[in-house]
Motif scaffolding. Structure first.
Motif, PDB file in Angstrom:
ATOM      1  N   VAL A   6      51.957  41.966  31.681  1.00 46.04           N
ATOM      2  CA  VAL A   6      53.147  42.816  31.764  1.00 46.04           C
ATOM      3  C   VAL A   6      53.663  42.714  33.191  1.00 46.04           C
ATOM      4  O   VAL A   6      52.903  42.945  34.139  1.00 46.04           O
ATOM      5  N   ASP A   7      54.914  42.353  33.346  1.00 46.35           N
ATOM      6  CA  ASP A   7      55.465  42.162  34.692  1.00 46.35           C
ATOM      7  C   ASP A   7      55.710  43.518  35.358  1.00 46.35           C
ATOM      8  O   ASP A   7      56.585  44.271  34.928  1.00 46.35           O
ATOM      9  N   GLU A  72      51.544  38.830  36.978  1.00 48.19           N
ATOM     10  CA  GLU A  72      50.662  39.750  36.239  1.00 48.19           C
ATOM     11  C   GLU A  72      50.404  41.060  36.972  1.00 48.19           C
ATOM     12  O   GLU A  72      50.214  42.097  36.337  1.00 48.19           O
ATOM     13  N   MET A  73      50.325  41.002  38.329  1.00 47.70           N
ATOM     14  CA  MET A  73      49.971  42.260  38.993  1.00 47.70           C
ATOM     15  C   MET A  73      50.846  42.631  40.184  1.00 47.70           C
ATOM     16  O   MET A  73      50.622  43.654  40.813  1.00 47.70           O
ATOM     17  N   ASN A 164      44.861  43.523  32.423  1.00 39.79           N
ATOM     18  CA  ASN A 164      46.242  43.169  32.777  1.00 39.79           C
ATOM     19  C   ASN A 164      46.370  41.826  33.504  1.00 39.79           C
ATOM     20  O   ASN A 164      47.460  41.494  33.966  1.00 39.79           O
ATOM     21  N   VAL A 165      45.266  41.073  33.599  1.00 42.79           N
ATOM     22  CA  VAL A 165      45.373  39.752  34.235  1.00 42.79           C
ATOM     23  C   VAL A 165      44.769  38.642  33.360  1.00 42.79           C
ATOM     24  O   VAL A 165      44.016  37.791  33.835  1.00 42.79           O
ATOM     25  N   GLY A 308      55.568  44.808  46.990  1.00 43.28           N
ATOM     26  CA  GLY A 308      56.064  44.718  45.625  1.00 43.28           C
ATOM     27  C   GLY A 308      55.733  45.996  44.862  1.00 43.28           C
ATOM     28  O   GLY A 308      55.382  47.024  45.458  1.00 43.28           O
ATOM     29  N   PRO A 309      55.815  45.927  43.539  1.00 40.54           N
ATOM     30  CA  PRO A 309      55.529  47.112  42.724  1.00 40.54           C
ATOM     31  C   PRO A 309      54.030  47.370  42.618  1.00 40.54           C
ATOM     32  O   PRO A 309      53.227  46.479  42.880  1.00 40.54           O
ATOM     33  N   LEU A 310      53.670  48.563  42.200  1.00 42.41           N
ATOM     34  CA  LEU A 310      52.267  48.805  41.860  1.00 42.41           C
ATOM     35  C   LEU A 310      51.981  48.064  40.558  1.00 42.41           C
ATOM     36  O   LEU A 310      52.882  47.723  39.801  1.00 42.41           O
ATOM     37  N   SER A 311      50.700  47.830  40.298  1.00 40.74           N
ATOM     38  CA  SER A 311      50.368  46.929  39.196  1.00 40.74           C
ATOM     39  C   SER A 311      50.594  47.537  37.821  1.00 40.74           C
ATOM     40  O   SER A 311      50.869  46.815  36.869  1.00 40.74           O
ATOM     41  N   THR A 312      50.408  48.820  37.720  1.00 42.03           N
ATOM     42  CA  THR A 312      50.582  49.445  36.411  1.00 42.03           C
ATOM     43  C   THR A 312      51.377  50.742  36.571  1.00 42.03           C
ATOM     44  O   THR A 312      51.393  51.362  37.638  1.00 42.03           O
TER      45      THR A 312
END
Ligand code: NAP
Length: 467
Positions: A6-7, A72-73, A164-165, A308-312
């Motif tokens: 999930v991007d 992925e993360m 998630n990876v 960047g964004p947090l992973s989840t």
């Protein structure tokens, strides 16, 4: 948690994966077991050749696997490339050094004279099939720093990677296979965490290593304990970063920004609590906050993105909760404290510095897994050390000082697996890595890491065996 790519930059699901079926898990276990029986008999030269080939292949793949990790993360793609390059280095390091690190140890004859030995030695033999339960934050590095020494020692590996990876997890299996490792030496199992217990209890699994959260560590350690199987745990951290009067404040503040936001703030060894002496507090605070404000937050695929964004989505929600709890109890946000306005999609969070922290705030004791720093003013070294140790964690620590007395005091008193002076904590193949307290136990990397999954065998010869 579904197994899916999930991007995090958009929230879009790119691909989902079915967990492998129980009969496939059984087949993989059998493969690991039978491969181990042969692989353990190989020599260091053969293993080094295989690992060296894996390093060469990974080196060629750096740009591609970096983009996969970022997709992925969410880590900045520049950081992803650096992570992959670091894995290449670690593989080569263990390929070169494993034989010496695991050389037989011969105690001085005087030390064993009264054991009756004609000669004696310690031999490092492999343990067998090692299960690795790994997190998403350094999806390549966490696995490689376990796998490179484990394979060099003659063990074989089963990887249960974070859900998630999955693409990175499958890449790793493919990498070791392409390098020529026998099938069964390194296998990725796409399974949920609910399948870990049965694996751990299987007689063919000899030991386990887990890098991740405290609840996951506790669960794996208690099951392994019940089975009397060796474990290494690399868990969370809330590392202190002490800035004392003799520090180079400019450098300390610039490094503090990197130390806090590396990997979008999702690093176990990120400095999270900044404990600054009153004499240099204002100067440090101003530079640190300015540095945090200047960071470029955005699409992690862009070359100039810092954060960047947090992973989840859950990870961001957890972080927001910690910040909101602190603000509600009187903390001050010197910058950030909310989602960035520019990003309308994805799981971004602004680089944040919180001051006026008090012990009843959750963030004082819990790990902030994102780009959020807590800033404390301390009156002297005693207060700094007491505050640094006032945490359930003990992974690493950072101290900025030029005073030899303060250096000696920190080495003696900081409750952590590492003390880094005038720089930030980083892992290196030649230095042991790991924590104390709730940060886990055991060590990875260096000689300490490779010996964790070895049977240190005492070999004793009575006079009648000659020699
Ligand atoms: P996590 O939820 O504990 O996940 C880590 C791994 O454990 C994943 O593969 C996960 O699988 C699995 N898992 C989760 N619960 C489990 C259980 N009850 N039994 C068996 N396996 C279980 O950790 P995270 O939140 O993703 O990762 C961040 C944490 O890792 C932070 O606390 C960070 O500080 C720590 N960390 C420590 C180090 C270190 O070297 N000390 C390095 C990196 C990260 P699923 O994905 O399927 O749930």
């Amino acid at each position: 948690m579904p197994i899916a790519t999930v991007d995090p930059a958009t929230g879009e699901t790119i691909e989902t994966f079915e967990p492998i079926a129980p009969d496939e898990i059984e087949r993989r276990l059998t493969a690991a077991d039978t491969t181990y029986a042969r692989y353990r008999l190989t020599g260091f030269a053969e293993r080094a050749l295989l690992l060296g080939r894996a390093a060469d292949l990974l080196e060629e793949d750096v740009p591609d696997i970096a983009r996969t990790m970022t997709l992925e993360m969410g880590k900045p793609v520049t950081a992803a490339r650096a992570e992959a390059a670091k894995c290449v280095k670690a593989m080569r390091w263990y390929a070169e050094h494993a034989e010496a690190l695991l050389a037989d140890e011969r105690p001085a004859p005087a030390d064993v004279a009264d054991s009756g030995a004609d000669r004696a030695a310690v031999h490092y033999r492999p343990l067998g099939v090692v299960l690795a339960v790994m997190p998403w934050n350094f999806p390549l590095w966490q696995v490689v720093r376990f796998a490179a020494p484990a394979l060099m020692a003659g063990n074989v590996a089963l990887l249960k990677h974070a859900s998630n990876v999955p693409r990175t997890a499958l890449y790793l299996q493919d990498l070791f296979a392409r390098a020529g490792f026998p099938e069964g030496c390194f296998q990725t199992l796409l399974i949920g965490s609910g399948s870990v217990e049965a694996l751990l209890r299987d007689r063919r699994v000899a030991a386990a290593t887990l890098t991740g959260s405290e609840p996951a560590g506790r669960s794996v350690a208690s099951i392994a304990g019940d089975e009397v199987k060796k474990t290494v745990l690399e868990l969370g951290g809330s590392d202190p970063y002490l800035v004392l009067p003799s520090a180079d404040v400019e450098r300390a503040a610039a490094t503090a920004v990197t130390a806090r936001v590396q990997n979008n703030g999702q690093s176990c060894i990120a400095a999270k609590r900044f404990l600054v002496h009153a004499d240099v507090y204002d100067a440090f605070r101003d530079r640190f906050v300015a540095g945090m404000r200047e960071l470029t937050v955005g699409d992690p695929m862009n070359e100039d993105t810092d954060v960047g964004p947090l992973s989840t989505e859950q990870g961001r929600a957890d972080l927001e909760e910690l910040v909101e709890d602190a603000l509600a109890r009187g903390a001050t946000a010197l910058c950030g404290g909310q989602r960035p306005k520019e990003q309308t999609r994805g799981w971004y969070y602004s680089p944040t510095v919180l001051a006026d922290i008090t012990p009843e705030m959750r963030i004082h004791r819990e790990e902030a897994f994102g780009p959020v720093a807590t800033l404390y003013r301390v009156a002297d070294l005693d207060e700094a050390v007491a505050l640094a140790n006032d945490t359930p964690f003990g992974l690493s620590s950072n101290v900025w000082t030029r005073d030899e007395g303060e250096i000696a005091r920190c080495v003696r008193d900081l409750e952590a697996g590492g003390v880094f002076f005038n720089g930030m904590t980083a892992s290196h193949p030649g230095l042991p890595f790991g924590g104390v307290k709730r940060s886990g136990y055991g060590r990875e990397l260096a000689g300490h890491g490779i010996r964790e999954f070895c049977n240190a065998t005492t070999v004793w010869h009575g006079p009648e065996t000659g020699g």
